[in-house]
Design an enzyme around this catalytic site. Structure first.
Site, mmCIF file in Angstrom:
data_model
loop_
_atom_site.group_PDB
_atom_site.id
_atom_site.type_symbol
_atom_site.label_atom_id
_atom_site.label_comp_id
_atom_site.label_asym_id
_atom_site.label_seq_id
_atom_site.Cartn_x
_atom_site.Cartn_y
_atom_site.Cartn_z
ATOM 1 N N ASP A 345 -18.559 13.724 -28.288
ATOM 2 C CA ASP A 345 -19.719 13.948 -27.434
ATOM 3 C C ASP A 345 -20.074 15.431 -27.402
ATOM 4 O O ASP A 345 -19.190 16.289 -27.271
ATOM 5 C CB ASP A 345 -19.404 13.450 -26.019
ATOM 6 N N GLU A 381 -21.703 14.227 -32.375
ATOM 7 C CA GLU A 381 -23.025 14.281 -31.782
ATOM 8 C C GLU A 381 -23.437 15.747 -31.935
ATOM 9 O O GLU A 381 -22.949 16.614 -31.205
ATOM 10 C CB GLU A 381 -22.986 13.878 -30.306
#
Length: 682
Positions: A345, A381
């Site tokens: 993330d 990401e």
């Protein structure tokens, strides 16, 4: 209680069958107390007797697996200098393999009193309100289970929330719904296998915290991007709430069952920040152990935290012990929990040096040289919320990336926005403009049109605007959705609009699945899951987010499974290398000219894929894309000199093509907003 010196490594609590070794890193502690709790919550304290290389350690004979514990750290209290030690705060072990209980929000959890957060010191004891770290016995019978190592070109990722996938499944027993063992149930596994997924990417399952401001509104941190335990499976997904390490066994049983069905497990991990927030957040672990080591602090006022994630804090990737923590965590999930990869993330946060994103930062260097972590699937990401954080295409060769440009381009193309066809061609070809010059392969591109963050596929074709009022945040959320409601906002009884919406869904997922790179599907898209237009349902642990199996669209499920099968059976759609063998044509059958690529209103394109150019010999295919709002005539290029048969038509709800054969030079009509796939006759 007798406590011997023990060992500084491994960090955390290690059960050897006769007792437990405890070790805790802190560069600022003057004294560390180990706090042991019995089943009635009574606390016994003893000092860790020795410090070696900044790790405080001790061995307690006779302790068993299931022992609950925490730490109290005595050291400097100088918030303006970034030092926040306070022994009144019971602290979770950063290396805890299991965490029992839930956080009970109370003023005692904070370093300050609410009446004066900038200047006060809060000495209320927090032990009654924090969960407990738990000693585990790591023994588990894997029965010779081995890593699957599914090649990237054969990978189809299914991004899912563990609870949302299983909570309402009618064939999963009620006591297993929403749990690790619910996902291990044959009903859940059969759905994934029938669809054709090869890997499930689980939204955060490391121990996380529900924010106070959400609980006060009757909501929860459903998504889980608020980690407090980097080694511990989240205890709410256990059948026993984490008692005596049950969630660890449940997690392992889940992985074992998924691997037995040929499904890899990828974890969405949050290593950029923690649940402790900014200077107004609670003291749960890292803040009280060594705040200035664990967190990036504002240089000219270390009372405050640098925040590249939008969550209040950022972990300090310049600190060797923080890097050690993250690498130990990753290795643990691979070696002990047998996971197959990670999606990071806000991964740009992990690449930050002193300020700017540094592609060759220490975090990526240590992953590159690690013999364990470097061998599993690594997905970034490739952005964070701060300046310079958008780093799509800039990650090292080991890495794959969520391709946000693919998502945006495909949404624009199919909703009819003016958009040059050259970008569409790049994206469907595996984005060589982003990856090829760096020596990367098409597998660097994780192709998707929807993810947990944003509209579901159903909502993408049903809403022009976000509808997030239920979040209680004044309808906040992303406005750049690139969605199109097809003529009505939300549900409608208009049959023509509903048919168009279904066709658009077929077009979008077919484009994902027939593009070079690695396809990723969002859980529930294949059965028509809706969030009622909410594009930021992070706080809804309810029917808003759970998969509605009762109203599942199994016709669409069958269509998606059909296209997944087509991709699996034909290597021309999943090349491992960038190569020649692709031709581009206008709808009149002539080769695309330079001016054609930059014509914004153009919506028609023909793509020839040579089977001889695939990694393994395959048939030739011709793909016709028509995003125009009217039917268009297409002519097969004369130079192809082959006979062709249709194998897929998104204008048909089931994908069934017309039973016709075509010759080179033939002209045929392609329905508005549809894809027609032709295969060369042998």
């Amino acid at each position: 209680m007798r406590v011997s010196s023990g060992k500084p490594y491994p960090l955390g609590a290690t059960f050897d069958g006769s007792g437990v070794n405890f070790s805790l890193f802190s560069s600022v502690a003057r004294r560390v107390e180990l706090c042991l709790f019995d089943e009635h919550g009574r606390e016994t304290r003893c000092d860790l007797p020795e410090m070696t290389a900044l790790s405080w350690h001790g061995y307690v004979p006779g302790l068993r697996a299931g022992q609950r514990y925490g730490f109290r750290v005595h050291g400097p209290w100088e918030p303006a200098s970034g030092l926040r030690c306070n022994p009144s705060k019971l602290l979770l072990d950063p290396y805890a393999r299991c965490i029992r209980g839930r956080l009970r929000w109370h003023e005692a959890l904070f370093a300050h009193h609410f009446i004066d957060p900038e200047h006060s010191r809060n000495d209320l004891d927090s032990a009654r309100y924090v969960p407990r770290s738990v000693v585990i016995d790591p023994a588990f019978d894997w029965e010779n289970e081995k890593p699957l190592r599914t090649p990237w070109d054969m990978t189809v990722i299914y991004e899912a929330h563990l609870k949302g996938l299983t909570m309402w499944h009618p064939d999963i027993p009620a006591e297993l719904q929403g749990t690790y063992l619910g996902l291990a149930h044959p009903a859940a596994i059969n759905h994934l296998k029938t669809l054709g997924a090869t890997a499930i990417e689980l939204m955060p399952v490391q121990q996380f915290v529900h924010d106070l401001y959400l609980l006060e509104r009757g909501l929860r941190n459903y998504w889980g991007y608020n980690t407090i335990g980097f080694f511990a499976p989240h205890n709410e997904y256990s059948t026993c709430g984490g008692a005596a390490g049950q969630q660890v066994r449940d997690f392992k049983q889940m992985v074992k069952a998924l691997h037995g069905a040929g499904l890899e497990v990828i974890l969405d991990v949050v290593y950029g920040h923690t649940a402790e927030g900014n200077h107004l957040g609670p003291v749960l672990s890292f803040k009280g152990i060594d705040n200035a080591a664990y967190y990036r602090l504002v240089q000219n006022n270390r009372f405050y935290y640098m925040d590249y994630t939008g969550t209040g804090n950022s972990l300090n990737m310049c600190q060797p012990n923080v890097l050690q923590l993250l690498m130990d965590s990753l290795r643990y999930w691979v070696t002990e929990m047998h996971v197959d990869g990670f999606r990071f993330d806000l991964a740009s946060t992990l690449a930050r040096g002193l300020h700017d994103v540094d592609r060759l930062s220490a975090f990526f260097d240590v992953i590159q040289q690690d013999p364990i972590v470097s061998q599993v699937k690594l997905i970034a990401e490739p952005w964070d919320v701060s300046d310079g954080g958008y780093q799509l295409g800039n990650f090292p060769p080991l890495w794959s990336e969520w391709n946000g440009k693919f998502r945006d381009c495909m949404r624009d193309y199919w909703r009819g926005a003016d958009h040059a066809l050259n970008e569409f061609a790049y994206r469907i070809s595996g984005s060589p403009d982003l990856y090829e010059t760096a020596g990367r392969r098409p597998s660097a591109s994780i192709n998707f049109v929807t993810s947990h963050d944003g509209f579901t596929l159903e909502d993408l074709v049903c809403y022009n605007e976000k509808h997030n009022d239920a979040n209680g945040e004044s309808n906040s959320g992303e406005n750049d959705n690139r969605s199109w409601n097809c003529g009505a906002e939300g549900p409608t009884l208009d049959n023509a609009i509903n048919q168009l919406r279904s066709r658009q869904k077929r077009n979008l997922l077919t484009t994902v699945l027939l593009s070079q790179g690695v396809p990723m599907l969002l859980a529930g898209d294949e059965i028509g899951r809706t969030q009622g237009g909410n594009n930021n349902a992070y706080c809804h642990d309810s029917e808003t987010s759970w998969m509605d199996w009762q109203h599942a669209d199994y016709d669409f499920f069958a269509f998606v499974a059909r296209v997944v099968t087509l991709r699996r059976e034909h290597p021309v759609f999943r090349r491992r290398f960038y190569c020649s063998g692709t031709g581009w044509y206008r709808n009149d059958g002539l080769a695309m000219r330079p001016a054609d690529w930059t014509t914004g209103y153009a919506k028609a394109l023909g793509m020839f894929l040579s089977g001889a150019g695939a990694d393994d010999a395959d048939d030739d295919f011709y793909v016709v894309f028509n995003a125009h709002f009217e039917p268009l005539d297409f002519t097969l290029p004369a130079e192809l000199q082959r006979g062709w048969t249709a194998v897929l038509d998104t204008a048909n709800p089931h994908g069934e093509p017309p039973s016709l054969e075509f010759r080179n030079g033939a002209t045929f009509c392609v329905d508005a907003r549809s894809i027609l796939l032709l295969r060369a006759l042998r």
